[in-house]
Design an enzyme around this catalytic site. Structure first.
Site, short mmCIF file in Angstrom:
data_model
loop_
_atom_site.label_atom_id
_atom_site.label_comp_id
_atom_site.label_asym_id
_atom_site.label_seq_id
_atom_site.Cartn_x
_atom_site.Cartn_y
_atom_site.Cartn_z
N HIS A 1 3.05 9.26 -6.88
CA HIS A 1 4.10 10.23 -6.44
C HIS A 1 4.60 10.35 -7.93
O HIS A 1 5.07 11.38 -8.44
CB HIS A 1 5.10 10.25 -5.28
CG HIS A 1 5.86 11.44 -5.23
ND1 HIS A 1 6.86 11.45 -4.31
CD2 HIS A 1 5.77 12.84 -5.88
CE1 HIS A 1 7.49 12.69 -4.41
NE2 HIS A 1 6.63 13.55 -5.12
N HIS B 1 1.70 4.57 -2.65
CA HIS B 1 1.81 6.12 -2.89
C HIS B 1 3.11 6.76 -3.34
O HIS B 1 3.20 7.54 -3.98
CB HIS B 1 1.95 6.53 -1.24
CG HIS B 1 0.54 6.28 -0.39
ND1 HIS B 1 -0.55 6.87 -0.96
CD2 HIS B 1 0.08 5.74 0.83
CE1 HIS B 1 -1.51 6.71 -0.09
NE2 HIS B 1 -1.02 6.09 0.94
N HIS C 1 0.77 -1.07 0.13
CA HIS C 1 0.03 -0.06 -0.02
C HIS C 1 0.97 1.26 0.08
O HIS C 1 0.51 2.14 -0.64
CB HIS C 1 -0.87 0.00 1.14
CG HIS C 1 -1.66 1.30 1.36
ND1 HIS C 1 -2.62 1.50 0.81
CD2 HIS C 1 -1.22 2.42 2.37
CE1 HIS C 1 -3.30 2.82 1.24
NE2 HIS C 1 -2.29 3.43 1.99
N GLU C 2 1.84 1.29 0.67
CA GLU C 2 2.74 2.55 0.86
C GLU C 2 3.54 2.53 -0.38
O GLU C 2 3.72 3.72 -0.88
CB GLU C 2 3.84 2.43 2.05
CG GLU C 2 3.07 2.14 3.64
CD GLU C 2 2.23 3.32 3.54
OE1 GLU C 2 2.48 4.46 3.11
OE2 GLU C 2 0.96 3.01 4.30
#
Length: 229
Positions: A108, A104, A100-101
């Site tokens: 980006h 991100h 999940h991270e």
């Protein structure tokens, strides 16, 4: 100016109860699926590193940080920070949170519009969220509509930030699930566990946004009612 108790408080109390339940659910769901080892045998760190490298994000590093569920992506430092129960473990929970991270980080990389908007809002919201409570409390104590109105404006910025956060979180989870399947980090049978972990985490953001939105409506109603008096 009836601000100590307002009819909206009934809904706010219910939303607060949902938030407490969501916090409990994310912890219990994580703990449950932390007992299930992923068939790939990869740790959260290994899964995260693979997805970063597969997407050309070689310059994004991964750090082990203390705390439980303290995992996050830092866009300024371009670092994914993972808690010990995620970094070291090879469970469904661990690789779900880790990926999940990475979602991100990929947002980006591709300048995902909602993430870009969130980053641009952050400096303003950090200032506004600190000032809004002071203005609202001062307005109610001194019976000042001007202070209440200013507090509502600043509080609106904070609520908008929470609402923008929702699609960012859901999109990161969607990216993570697709990548975990395509990179064979999980099997189709394990996708159910991944969905439960990620959906439980997402619910906490929904509950927090709901509370703030209801509070904002309450302040606006009080302001409008007092303005007509």
């Amino acid at each position: 100016m009836p601000w100590f108790f307002h009819p909206m408080d009934f809904l706010i109390i219910i939303a607060f109860a949902v938030s407490l339940w969501a916090q409990f659910r994310v912890s219990s769901t994580f703990n449950l699926w932390a007992q299930v080892r992923a068939s790939s045998g990869m740790s959260g760190y290994e899964a995260a590193r693979r997805l970063l490298d597969r997407n050309g994000l070689y310059d994004v590093s991964i750090e082990r940080v203390p705390g439980k569920l303290s995992d996050h992506y830092d866009p300024a430092a371009r670092v994914v920070r993972l808690s010990p129960s995620v970094y070291d473990q090879s469970s469904i929970s661990a690789i779900s949170v880790a990926c999940h991270e990475i979602g991100h980080a990929i947002q980006h990389q591709h300048a995902y519009p909602m993430l870009t908007l969130r980053h641009r809002m952050f400096p303003v919201v950090r200032f506004a969220s600190g000032l809004a409570p002071l203005l609202l409390i001062g307005g109610f104590l001194f019976q000042s509509l001007n202070l209440i109105g200013a507090g509502i404006i600043f509080f609106t910025a904070a609520v908008a930030f929470q609402l923008v956060t929702l699609p960012v979180e859901f999109n990161a989870s969607s990216r993570a699930r697709d990548l975990m399947i395509s990179e064979a980090l999980i099997t189709r049978d394990e996708e159910r566990g991944v969905a439960k972990v990620l959906n439980a985490a997402a619910l906490t953001y929904v509950a927090a946004a709901l509370i703030s939105l209801l509070e904002l409506v309450k302040y606006i109603l009080i302001f409008n009612s007092s303005n007509r008096e």
